[in-house]
Design an enzyme around this catalytic site. Structure first.
Site, PDB file in Angstrom:
ATOM      1  N   LYS A 190     -56.045  44.027 -54.955  1.00 55.44           N
ATOM      2  CA  LYS A 190     -56.798  43.634 -56.156  1.00 55.44           C
ATOM      3  C   LYS A 190     -55.915  43.707 -57.405  1.00 55.44           C
ATOM      4  O   LYS A 190     -55.893  42.772 -58.209  1.00 55.44           O
ATOM      5  CB  LYS A 190     -58.005  44.555 -56.338  1.00 55.44           C
ATOM      6  CG  LYS A 190     -58.683  44.390 -57.678  1.00 55.44           C
ATOM      7  CD  LYS A 190     -59.813  45.369 -57.882  1.00 55.44           C
ATOM      8  CE  LYS A 190     -59.394  46.715 -58.395  1.00 55.44           C
ATOM      9  NZ  LYS A 190     -59.306  46.921 -59.835  1.00 55.44           N
ATOM     10  N   ASN A 191     -55.181  44.795 -57.545  1.00 57.14           N
ATOM     11  CA  ASN A 191     -54.429  44.982 -58.780  1.00 57.14           C
ATOM     12  C   ASN A 191     -53.174  44.116 -58.863  1.00 57.14           C
ATOM     13  O   ASN A 191     -52.523  44.055 -59.911  1.00 57.14           O
ATOM     14  CB  ASN A 191     -54.077  46.456 -58.977  1.00 57.14           C
ATOM     15  CG  ASN A 191     -55.304  47.261 -59.366  1.00 57.14           C
ATOM     16  OD1 ASN A 191     -56.355  46.705 -59.679  1.00 57.14           O
ATOM     17  ND2 ASN A 191     -55.169  48.581 -59.354  1.00 57.14           N
ATOM     18  N   CYS A 229     -63.209  50.710 -65.470  1.00 57.92           N
ATOM     19  CA  CYS A 229     -63.788  51.995 -65.095  1.00 57.92           C
ATOM     20  C   CYS A 229     -63.540  53.031 -66.191  1.00 57.92           C
ATOM     21  O   CYS A 229     -62.459  53.067 -66.788  1.00 57.92           O
ATOM     22  CB  CYS A 229     -63.151  52.499 -63.789  1.00 57.92           C
ATOM     23  SG  CYS A 229     -63.761  51.655 -62.325  1.00 57.92           S
ATOM     24  N   ARG A 238     -57.653  54.813 -71.988  1.00 58.56           N
ATOM     25  CA  ARG A 238     -57.057  53.518 -71.656  1.00 58.56           C
ATOM     26  C   ARG A 238     -56.702  52.647 -72.869  1.00 58.56           C
ATOM     27  O   ARG A 238     -57.217  51.536 -73.041  1.00 58.56           O
ATOM     28  CB  ARG A 238     -57.956  52.768 -70.684  1.00 58.56           C
ATOM     29  CG  ARG A 238     -58.372  53.624 -69.511  1.00 58.56           C
ATOM     30  CD  ARG A 238     -59.065  52.866 -68.428  1.00 58.56           C
ATOM     31  NE  ARG A 238     -58.146  52.265 -67.487  1.00 58.56           N
ATOM     32  CZ  ARG A 238     -58.518  51.666 -66.363  1.00 58.56           C
ATOM     33  NH1 ARG A 238     -59.771  51.566 -66.054  1.00 58.56           N
ATOM     34  NH2 ARG A 238     -57.621  51.146 -65.561  1.00 58.56           N
ATOM     35  N   ASP A 295     -55.006  56.222 -58.163  1.00 58.34           N
ATOM     36  CA  ASP A 295     -56.132  55.530 -57.521  1.00 58.34           C
ATOM     37  C   ASP A 295     -56.457  56.099 -56.131  1.00 58.34           C
ATOM     38  O   ASP A 295     -57.433  55.690 -55.517  1.00 58.34           O
ATOM     39  CB  ASP A 295     -55.850  54.018 -57.410  1.00 58.34           C
ATOM     40  CG  ASP A 295     -56.025  53.314 -58.746  1.00 58.34           C
ATOM     41  OD1 ASP A 295     -56.409  53.963 -59.726  1.00 58.34           O
ATOM     42  OD2 ASP A 295     -55.767  52.090 -58.806  1.00 58.34           O
ATOM     43  N   ARG A 344     -66.454  46.093 -56.858  1.00 61.57           N
ATOM     44  CA  ARG A 344     -65.420  45.533 -57.744  1.00 61.57           C
ATOM     45  C   ARG A 344     -64.074  45.482 -57.043  1.00 61.57           C
ATOM     46  O   ARG A 344     -63.217  44.682 -57.417  1.00 61.57           O
ATOM     47  CB  ARG A 344     -65.264  46.414 -58.994  1.00 61.57           C
ATOM     48  CG  ARG A 344     -66.466  46.386 -59.877  1.00 61.57           C
ATOM     49  CD  ARG A 344     -66.283  47.330 -61.018  1.00 61.57           C
ATOM     50  NE  ARG A 344     -65.277  46.789 -61.915  1.00 61.57           N
ATOM     51  CZ  ARG A 344     -65.229  47.037 -63.205  1.00 61.57           C
ATOM     52  NH1 ARG A 344     -66.114  47.831 -63.755  1.00 61.57           N
ATOM     53  NH2 ARG A 344     -64.293  46.522 -63.950  1.00 61.57           N
TER      54      ARG A 344
HETATM   55  C1  UD1 Z   1     -53.725  49.992 -63.586  1.00 63.31           C
HETATM   56  C2  UD1 Z   1     -54.737  49.792 -62.480  1.00 63.31           C
HETATM   57  C3  UD1 Z   1     -55.474  51.087 -62.198  1.00 63.31           C
HETATM   58  C4  UD1 Z   1     -54.498  52.226 -61.943  1.00 63.31           C
HETATM   59  C5  UD1 Z   1     -53.454  52.313 -63.048  1.00 63.31           C
HETATM   60  C6  UD1 Z   1     -52.355  53.334 -62.758  1.00 63.31           C
HETATM   61  C7  UD1 Z   1     -55.385  47.469 -62.751  1.00 63.31           C
HETATM   62  C8  UD1 Z   1     -56.441  46.499 -63.132  1.00 63.31           C
HETATM   63  N1  UD1 Z   1     -55.679  48.769 -62.899  1.00 63.31           N
HETATM   64  O1  UD1 Z   1     -54.460  50.322 -64.751  1.00 63.31           O
HETATM   65  O2  UD1 Z   1     -56.306  50.877 -61.060  1.00 63.31           O
HETATM   66  O3  UD1 Z   1     -55.211  53.443 -61.895  1.00 63.31           O
HETATM   67  O4  UD1 Z   1     -52.816  51.032 -63.231  1.00 63.31           O
HETATM   68  O5  UD1 Z   1     -51.719  53.021 -61.565  1.00 63.31           O
HETATM   69  O6  UD1 Z   1     -54.320  47.104 -62.292  1.00 63.31           O
HETATM   70  N2  UD1 Z   1     -51.322  53.679 -71.541  1.00 63.31           N
HETATM   71  C9  UD1 Z   1     -51.098  53.795 -72.889  1.00 63.31           C
HETATM   72  N3  UD1 Z   1     -50.939  52.666 -73.631  1.00 63.31           N
HETATM   73  C10 UD1 Z   1     -51.017  51.414 -73.088  1.00 63.31           C
HETATM   74  C11 UD1 Z   1     -51.232  51.301 -71.701  1.00 63.31           C
HETATM   75  C12 UD1 Z   1     -51.398  52.449 -70.958  1.00 63.31           C
HETATM   76  O7  UD1 Z   1     -51.035  54.905 -73.433  1.00 63.31           O
HETATM   77  O8  UD1 Z   1     -50.863  50.426 -73.820  1.00 63.31           O
HETATM   78  C13 UD1 Z   1     -51.490  54.895 -70.702  1.00 63.31           C
HETATM   79  C14 UD1 Z   1     -52.858  54.983 -70.055  1.00 63.31           C
HETATM   80  O9  UD1 Z   1     -53.804  55.583 -70.899  1.00 63.31           O
HETATM   81  C15 UD1 Z   1     -52.561  55.821 -68.833  1.00 63.31           C
HETATM   82  C16 UD1 Z   1     -51.151  55.393 -68.459  1.00 63.31           C
HETATM   83  O10 UD1 Z   1     -50.590  54.807 -69.624  1.00 63.31           O
HETATM   84  O11 UD1 Z   1     -52.538  57.181 -69.152  1.00 63.31           O
HETATM   85  C17 UD1 Z   1     -51.048  54.421 -67.301  1.00 63.31           C
HETATM   86  O12 UD1 Z   1     -51.884  53.312 -67.544  1.00 63.31           O
HETATM   87  P1  UD1 Z   1     -51.595  51.881 -66.929  1.00 63.31           P
HETATM   88  O13 UD1 Z   1     -50.510  51.986 -65.917  1.00 63.31           O
HETATM   89  O14 UD1 Z   1     -51.442  50.913 -68.047  1.00 63.31           O
HETATM   90  O15 UD1 Z   1     -52.952  51.571 -66.182  1.00 63.31           O
HETATM   91  P2  UD1 Z   1     -53.779  50.234 -66.183  1.00 63.31           P
HETATM   92  O16 UD1 Z   1     -52.861  49.053 -66.207  1.00 63.31           O
HETATM   93  O17 UD1 Z   1     -54.903  50.327 -67.169  1.00 63.31           O
END
Ligand code: UD1
Length: 432
Positions: A23-24, A119, A124, A307, A399
């Site tokens: 999915k991701n 979620c 985030r 995850d 989802r």
């Molecule tokens: C994606 C996955 C999610 C998984 C996560 C970590 C999707 C749709 N979701 O989420 O299932 O749990 O990767 O493997 O692919 N952060 C910031 N600033 C930003 C972006 C992120 O501070 O601009 C922080 C987040 O709060 C978190 C960390 O970085 O603590 C990692 O987040 P990120 O890898 O971006 O996760 P997602 O892409 O939201």
């Protein structure tokens, strides 16, 4: 009555299960496909709710979406309007809507996308995405719940990521693949799906090197063409079934996987006493005795995936001794603990750490899925529990898991999706 799963636990899960596309990886691959001026034929696409919501939003901004079958789609990017606005009641609820910002900005130098949902596992933020777009020359504003990014020109540059973010790495990579000149992303995320998206972009005509390491180099291109692509298998769906074997003292061969992507999960399962055999594109997990406790800290890839944290927690909560899980990616990822406690688990949460005292068994209870992965974990716990478990709010599970209850039933799990009180009572009578 809201849809729920009703489960009679106690059967070891035994047999084979075929894993779908990730999915991701699929979400950013599909979003990136709008950047083509030709057409992209994509298969091994998981037929799950988040994917269908994204495809619908892409259609809303003029992309051609031709569903060949449940797991195959042809996307045409010709004739899209440059001014498309991405917003509807469904897209607001998913996280991956933000990938359309990178894709639209790259293609049209302009993007208007509703702020992402997803979620509720933590704050985030998307500051790193915005930082990257701005570094490439875009002007980004957030207004009335929308992100608006615009650039006269996108110019390749050097970007250092302050946190390792899967979403930001992919999003910046997409926009930069159509910028003028070279971009270097440092401290990039190394997850298999980052590599998958880079491979897909390269297949359309991009020039991206280094995905899978912490430095990604991108040489921007003016246009993208046709491409045929197959999405990588879902590491988390695979891991979920691996823990299902461990928790129910079963024997499951998980097929259509890349064992390398599962190494962190495999290592922990072996450490706690499960047997894991690796084949070319399958892993077999066998558990015959009570498992041992361990310590886990979630980390970016190749560390232990956040995850998979709830699924490992429900495994460890039945082990013989005390385990510690530290969640270092998201601050609000222990919301399932109260639910699991109702099934007899002993878990104490202090900040980002869970102290788990193993119990001998779970007992069935009525629980609620707090998010996607924790929802799946509670279902697995139900399959290991004594008696009947009911899991509601299962929309979360749909989802990200395709045919979840069907796959579990094929492994011998007694689980049914019910929509009425009558169906619920019928199941309970049937399983005795
Ligand atoms: C994606 C996955 C999610 C998984 C996560 C970590 C999707 C749709 N979701 O989420 O299932 O749990 O990767 O493997 O692919 N952060 C910031 N600033 C930003 C972006 C992120 O501070 O601009 C922080 C987040 O709060 C978190 C960390 O970085 O603590 C990692 O987040 P990120 O890898 O971006 O996760 P997602 O892409 O939201």
């Amino acid at each position: 009555m809201e849809q729920k799963y009703v489960i009679k636990g106690g059967n070891p899960l035994v047999g084979e299960v075929v894993i779908g596309g990730a999915k991701n990886a699929a979400l950013p691959v599909l979003a990136a496909a709008i950047m083509t001026d030709g057409c992209c034929h994509i298969d091994n696409m998981p037929n799950v709710r988040d994917i269908n919501v994204l495809l619908q939003a892409m259609e809303g901004i003029g992309a051609g979406i031709n569903r060949v079958n449940e797991n195959e789609v042809v996307i045409t990017g010709k004739g899209m309007e440059a001014d498309g606005i991405v917003d509807n009641e469904y897209i607001r609820k998913i996280r991956a809507s933000y990938y359309l910002i990178g894709a639209l900005l790259g293609k049209f130098r302009k993007a208007q996308v509703v702020l992402p949902g997803g979620c509720a596992i933590g704050a985030r933020p998307i500051d790193q995405h915005i930082k990257g777009f701005e570094a490439l020359g875009a002007n980004v504003v957030i207004e009335n719940g929308m992100i608006k990014a615009e650039a006269e020109r996108l110019i390749g540059t050097h970007i250092y990521m302050d946190v390792v973010s899967v979403g930001a790495t992919i999003n910046i990579m997409m926009a930069a693949s159509r910028a003028e000149g070279n971009t270097v992303i440092e401290n990039a995320a190394k997850e298999p799906h980052v590599v998958d998206v880079a491979n897909f972009l390269n297949c359309m005509g991009a020039d991206i090197r280094g995905a899978g390491t912490d430095v990604i180099r991108i040489n921007g291109k003016e246009s993208f063409g046709n491409c045929e692509y197959s999405i990588i298998p879902d590491q988390i769906e695979a891991g979920t079934f691996m823990t299902a074997a461990a928790v129910t003292k079963g024997d499951i061969t998980v097929k259509n996987v890349i064992p390398k992507h599962l190494e962190a999960i495999t290592a922990k399962l072996v450490e706690i006493g499960a047997e894991v055999q690796e084949f070319d594109d399958a892993v077999r997990v066998v558990a015959t005795k009570r498992l041992k406790p361990t310590q886990i800290k979630t980390l970016p890839y190749p560390g232990f995936p956040t995850d998979m944290q709830p699924q490992m927690a429900i495994t460890l909560a039945l082990s013989e001794g005390i385990s510690v899980i530290t969640e270092s990616i998201f601050e609000n990822r222990f919301r399932y603990v109260d639910e699991l406690t109702r099934m007899g688990a002993k878990i104490q949460v202090e900040g980002n750490t869970a102290l788990i005292t193993g119990v001998e068994k779970y007992t069935g209870a009525e629980v609620s899925a707090p998010d996607l992965r924790a929802g799946a974990a509670l279902v697995i716990a139900g399959l290991a529990a004594e008696g009947i478990t009911q899991v509601d709010s299962i929309g979360y599970i749909h989802r990200g898991y395709e045919k979840f209850s069907e796959k579990l039933r094929e492994l011998g799990g007694q689980i049914q999706l019910v929509e009425t009180e009558k169906e619920l009572q019928k199941f309970i009578l049937q399983v005795g």
